[in-house]
Motif scaffolding. Structure first.
Motif, short mmCIF file in Angstrom:
data_model
loop_
_atom_site.label_atom_id
_atom_site.label_comp_id
_atom_site.label_asym_id
_atom_site.label_seq_id
_atom_site.Cartn_x
_atom_site.Cartn_y
_atom_site.Cartn_z
N LEU A 223 -5.70 -53.95 10.29
CA LEU A 223 -6.28 -52.64 10.52
C LEU A 223 -6.75 -52.55 11.96
O LEU A 223 -7.27 -53.52 12.52
CB LEU A 223 -7.45 -52.38 9.57
N TYR A 224 -6.52 -51.38 12.54
CA TYR A 224 -6.79 -51.19 13.97
C TYR A 224 -7.21 -49.72 14.10
O TYR A 224 -6.65 -48.85 13.45
CB TYR A 224 -5.49 -51.50 14.71
N GLN A 225 -8.19 -49.46 14.97
CA GLN A 225 -8.70 -48.08 15.03
C GLN A 225 -7.71 -47.09 15.62
O GLN A 225 -7.74 -45.91 15.30
CB GLN A 225 -10.00 -48.06 15.86
N LEU A 226 -6.84 -47.57 16.50
CA LEU A 226 -5.99 -46.67 17.28
C LEU A 226 -4.95 -45.95 16.42
O LEU A 226 -4.30 -46.55 15.57
CB LEU A 226 -5.28 -47.49 18.36
N VAL A 227 -4.77 -44.65 16.70
CA VAL A 227 -3.71 -43.89 16.04
C VAL A 227 -2.38 -44.30 16.68
O VAL A 227 -2.33 -44.65 17.86
CB VAL A 227 -3.97 -42.37 16.18
N GLY A 228 -1.32 -44.30 15.88
CA GLY A 228 0.01 -44.60 16.42
C GLY A 228 0.84 -43.34 16.36
O GLY A 228 1.10 -42.81 15.28
N THR A 229 1.25 -42.81 17.49
CA THR A 229 1.88 -41.49 17.45
C THR A 229 3.38 -41.56 17.16
O THR A 229 4.02 -40.54 17.05
CB THR A 229 1.65 -40.72 18.76
#
Ligand code: NAG
Ligand code: NAG
Ligand code: NAG
Ligand code: NAG
Length: 618
Positions: A223-229
């Motif tokens: 899990l990672y906070q960054l959104v992946g576009t």
């Protein structure tokens, strides 16, 4: 690779967060040992998922513009995927070209391009569900394309947002379905902190001076906070929450600035042409996370071809390899329980969520996770204000102080802080535990009065036994420098004169003194003679120890700190190297906030979240 992008490249880079940094194999060692995972208080988990997973709705939202070849490759890959007999709807959002006064020739060409795109879409057969086309009348750009793509019609509807230069693996849906079933519909693996899943290969760390992405080959999901576009699955509730948050901030002119983030510079340059700074800021303020895959060998279930267009001046080529059946050398559907997965923040620093101490053993295991140098800062937040506590935590982050534990009643605030990765001790549960253990026979009713004193005293006892120095403070202190600076080497016991803090060194003599203190406290409680005593821990303990002849070094706070008072402030004293700001418990929240603002020490925003992300190399 992150240098100032050329003009043409700007818009696209912003949307395609994944592109910027190559995956590095640089070894970064995280300072924290593996935690004993303690689940958060289950009463705050949402478990209303009586729906069977079979009933959920899956929408694919393709964001298109004028790139026919890209769109065609994208749609072909989507229709070649295995949907296992499920109904999956396809919604295509086609942006319009910008209406400017260019020559008629240019306009005719653009009209022709649009007609070709629409003709292709009309002729495209989608046999897994409905095909819905939304053709814009003017150019809205990527922010509106993303934000208006979806308003969830229920908590059982999921959206997969796909920009037109993406290509997906035939296995993508089978995998996503597995994620939804395992991490949304299985209550024991559900977390309200998870906002979705990114199918792109993780590549980018947005926090300045953050760690390189480093994951071992056993880590398949994390899990990672960054959104992946480049291929983002959105869960309904957090997305709706984001849209409402965006409305509120946008309407009131509040900008999504987040200092310390590479994306902050993008927003300053690009403004409303991009959407990611808004989402990144929202996710930061809520402490939410995205599921990511780590399939090794640069493989992913969704890749971006980074085609020339709005985002790239010229075609940059695929960012990763598509994972397909022929290269599948592991069980794609094997999904670890959520509690086994690792969580990372914008600095790609591991977040240890859900550390709640309720027993001596749990306190012991939290102590082991908080530090390396065998000292701990114990912050009592009984009755403190949530915003002041959060402001203090932002300062701890800035100072890279990580060896703290918050002690407070089992409140929503406390559990929320634990969810966000701050170690806490639930004073209510810990006190009940001490009672149940009959550690000193204090079933007496006056024990309640002494809860704060007892909880702190037993936490310190545990610290002494396990060999940790401890500094105890109330939340009405803000440190401006490292905790070590408060520790006087000449004394095992040290207290602030106006009792803002209390230090105990781990030594055998301190252990003896502590055992004596606990006996006296027990005797006092037994006699019921505590009525009217202060339940402020530092006040009580210092008085108690001094009455019993223990030598305590008194440090004058005024000499090392600044006190917040109603009268005017001497700002120049900050430059004189003060180590703390403190205030008495009866100071109004309003005054505290105003004074801290005057000193530029108020570092939380209107959402009570830090105004800056501060990464420290680890
Ligand atoms: C969870 O917290 C609530 C109060 O917020 C408390 O009543 C309940 O007993 C707690 N449950 C557990 C399992 O700790
Ligand atoms: C359209 O062109 C005219 C003349 O070239 C110019 O004055 C005007 O500002 C242009 N309008 C826009 C919206 O670009
Ligand atoms: C739910 O998750 C738990 C923990 O991973 C697992 O043991 C259990 O089998 C799952 N339940 C279902 C119905 O899949
Ligand atoms: C303000 O603080 C500075 C540094 O501590 C001190 O030298 C100065 O005398 C103070 N001024 C007033 C007006 O108290």
């Amino acid at each position: 690779m992150v240098g100032p992008p050329r003009k043409l490249l700007l818009p696209v880079i912003l949307t395609s967060i994944g592109a910027v940094i190559l995956l590095s194999l640089h070894q970064s060692t995280l300072p924290i040992p593996n935690p004993d995972f303690i689940p958060i208080n289950s009463s705050i988990k949402t478990t209303n998922h009586q729906f069977t997973p079979q009933d959920f709705t899956f929408l694919i939202k393709v964001l298109a513009f004028n790139r026919l070849d890209s769109l065609s490759r994208c749609l072909k890959s989507l229709s070649a995927a295995n949907y296992g007999g499920d109904t999956v709807h396809l919604h295509i959002h086609v942006d319009h070209f910008a209406l400017t006064n260019e020559s008629l020739n240019v306009i005719d060409n653009k009209l022709e391009e649009s007609r070709k795109v629409l003709n292709f879409i009309d002729g495209f057969d989608w046999k897994f569900g409905n095909k819905v086309v939304h053709y814009r009348t003017n150019n809205v750009g990527l922010q509106a394309q993303w934000l208006e793509a979806w308003w969830p019609s229920s908590d059982h509807e999921f959206a997969f947002i796909v920009e037109d230069d993406l290509e997906v693996s035939p296995l993508f849906y089978i995998f996503v379905r597995g994620l939804i079933v395992n991490y949304y519909y299985n209550a024991s693996n559900f977390s309200p902190s998870v906002y979705g899943a990114s199918l792109q290969r993780p590549r980018f760390v947005p926090g300045k001076h953050g760690n390189k992405i480093h994951l071992d080959s056993e880590t398949r999901l994390f899990l990672y906070q960054l959104v992946g576009t480049w291929g983002q699955i959105l869960f309904p509730k957090p997305w709706k929450e984001f849209r409402l948050w965006y409305d509120l901030h946008k309407s009131k002119g509040i900008k999504p600035f987040l200092d310390g983030m590479v994306t902050n510079g993008w927003y300053k340059r690009m403004g409303e042409r991009i959407w990611t700074p808004w989402f990144i800021k929202f996710i930061y303020s809520r402490g939410y996370f995205n599921i990511y895959t780590n399939f090794q060998h640069e493989r992913a279930l969704s890749v971006s071809h980074r085609d020339a267009g709005v985002n790239y001046g010229k075609t940059a080529g695929p960012d990763s390899q598509l994972l397909d059946g022929s290269s599948l050398d592991f069980n794609l559907l094997e999904m670890q329980p959520l509690s086994n997965l690792k969580w990372y923040d914008y600095c790609f620093r591991e977040v240890l969520s859900g550390r709640v101490g309720r027993t001596l053993d749990e306190v012991g295991s939290i102590l082991r996770t908080v530090q390396k140098d065998r000292s701990v800062l114990l912050v009592t937040i009984l009755g403190g204000s949530g915003t002041i506590t959060r402001n203090m935590l932002c300062h701890l982050e800035r100072l890279s102080i990580r060896n703290y534990i918050l002690i407070g009643p089992g409140s929503d605030l406390l559990f929320d802080l634990a969810r966000r990765g701050h170690p806490v001790i639930d004073a209510d549960q810990f006190f009940n535990y001490l009672r149940a253990q009959r550690v000193m026979g204090f079933q007496h009713s006056s024990a309640e009065l002494m809860k704060n004193v007892l909880v702190n005293a037993y936490v310190i006892k545990k610290c002494l036994e396990d060999g940790y120095d401890s500094l105890t403070v109330d939340a009405n202190v803000l440190f401006l420098s490292k905790v070590q600076e408060f520790i006087n080497p000449s004394s095992d016991l040290c207290a602030g004169k106006s009792l803002g803090f209390f230090f105990v060194r781990s030594s055998s003599s301190a252990q003896e003194i502590w055992a004596g203190l606990l006996k006296k406290v027990a005797a006092t409680i037994g006699k019921g003679s505590l009525q009217g005593e202060s339940t402020n821990f530092v006040y009580f303990v210092v008085k108690f120890l001094e009455q019993n002849g223990a030598g305590i070094l008194r440090v004058d706070e005024a000499s090392i700190g600044i006190q917040i008072r109603a009268d005017a402030f001497n700002k120049s004293s900050l430059e004189a190297g003060k180590k703390m700001v403190y205030w008495s418990t009866d100071t109004s929240l309003d005054l505290i906030q105003r004074r801290l603002q005057e000193l530029s020490l108020w570092v939380v925003d209107g959402d009570s979240s830090c105004t800056a992300v501060v990464c420290h190399e680890s």
